[in-house]
Design an enzyme around this catalytic site. Sequence first.
Site, PDB file in Angstrom:
ATOM      1  N   THR A  14       0.818  -1.210   0.000  1.00 18.66           N
ATOM      2  CA  THR A  14       0.000   0.000   0.000  1.00 18.66           C
ATOM      3  C   THR A  14       0.851   1.259   0.000  1.00 18.66           C
ATOM      4  O   THR A  14       0.488   2.274  -0.600  1.00 18.66           O
ATOM      5  CB  THR A  14      -0.929   0.011   1.228  1.00 18.66           C
ATOM      6  OG1 THR A  14      -1.864  -1.064   1.108  1.00 18.66           O
ATOM      7  CG2 THR A  14      -1.705   1.312   1.347  1.00 18.66           C
ATOM      8  N   SER A  61       1.484  -7.429  -0.604  1.00 25.52           N
ATOM      9  CA  SER A  61       2.160  -8.324   0.336  1.00 25.52           C
ATOM     10  C   SER A  61       1.556  -9.726   0.430  1.00 25.52           C
ATOM     11  O   SER A  61       2.284 -10.669   0.769  1.00 25.52           O
ATOM     12  CB  SER A  61       2.235  -7.686   1.723  1.00 25.52           C
ATOM     13  OG  SER A  61       0.956  -7.455   2.263  1.00 25.52           O
ATOM     14  N   THR A  93       1.047  -3.891   4.429  1.00 21.94           N
ATOM     15  CA  THR A  93       0.695  -4.150   5.830  1.00 21.94           C
ATOM     16  C   THR A  93      -0.047  -5.467   6.042  1.00 21.94           C
ATOM     17  O   THR A  93      -0.110  -5.952   7.173  1.00 21.94           O
ATOM     18  CB  THR A  93      -0.167  -3.006   6.391  1.00 21.94           C
ATOM     19  OG1 THR A  93      -1.344  -2.858   5.590  1.00 21.94           O
ATOM     20  CG2 THR A  93       0.608  -1.696   6.403  1.00 21.94           C
ATOM     21  N   ASP A  94      -0.607  -6.058   5.000  1.00 26.00           N
ATOM     22  CA  ASP A  94      -1.378  -7.283   5.199  1.00 26.00           C
ATOM     23  C   ASP A  94      -0.521  -8.410   5.764  1.00 26.00           C
ATOM     24  O   ASP A  94      -1.005  -9.234   6.549  1.00 26.00           O
ATOM     25  CB  ASP A  94      -2.021  -7.736   3.887  1.00 26.00           C
ATOM     26  CG  ASP A  94      -3.253  -6.920   3.532  1.00 26.00           C
ATOM     27  OD1 ASP A  94      -3.706  -6.129   4.389  1.00 26.00           O
ATOM     28  OD2 ASP A  94      -3.762  -7.057   2.398  1.00 26.00           O
TER      29      ASP A  94
END
EC number: 3.5.1.1
Length: 351
Positions: A14, A61, A93-94
């Site tokens: 992101t 990710s 961030t996932d």
Amino acid sequence: MPRPKVTIFGTGGTIAGSASDACQTTGYAPAVLTVDALIREVPELGLAAQLRSEQLVNVGSPDITSAQLLRMAQRIQRELDGDCHGVVVTHGTDTIEETAFFLELTIKSDKPVVLVGAMRPATAHSADGPMNLLCGVNLAANRCGRKRGVMIVLNDRICAPRFTTKTNANSLDSFKAVEQGYLGVFVNSQPVFYYPPCRPLSHNYFNITACNAAAGLPDVDILYGHLGLRSGLFKAAIEQGAGGIVLAGMGAGCWNTEDGKRIMSFVEKKGRAVPVVASRRTPSGFVGGTANYGLGDSCIGGGFLDPHKCRIQLQLALAAGLDVASIREVFEGNRPGAAAAEVRIREWRIL
């Protein structure tokens, strides 16, 4: 006085995402911008450090593979063995907490390794990526970041990968360690720590410098516990090639009693030791290695690790060729009642 040397590795996510509308914070395209484009947007980075940059991959990710993780760790280790003061990795961030924990287990250096991400794409109003990146570089360049292992930086917080998890799909204040807390904060983009440098109890180091990254890691599946759980999922996972299983159990790792018995009987029937690690679906808590609703004493306790971090540690343990007894030692070193003096950092080599 020369500025510290910091290397920024880009992987996408992101923080490198783009949308057609500045108000759009969901449904955007991740991994559009390069790491060099991110650096150009924050001119203060050049004042903080002498920068080098490299794009390792550029993906969302969830698409990062175990082979890419191995290559990433090997590349970062080589960089840390050189003249840089620290490393920053931009990441989605996932799965940032999974990558950070993997690097925590596979990198050996006193120099800081900092993973930064963003909850809003680069095109959004009040995008958080630029400040997160500046904070991350300031931390990597600062001597106070040494001997602390890998760290995650988002939303002015410094987080430990072992305990930190993403708690909200959308909020900027998403990454938290509910029980253990943060390592420190940023004030005017400069790091301020709460404690002197230390490493978690029961920390293990897996030396992957000589392993074949292209081969990836052994498959480990996670099964999620719930009411009405269908029997046979464990058997199907093993038959599909899983070398081990993590159970995201209910409460403190509890499992359906009858299905737990079937799991243990299937493992025994297969004639080979299939490590089964019990974790919990709750956000926090400790899972020991005692019998849990039919699983028996042979089930390994995941301790404070959540299911996806249990999976990563189990993958590395399997890749190192450890037997079930040694895997239990990896997971259960920080057992209740153990004195701190009894806990040591163990090293395992993966060829």
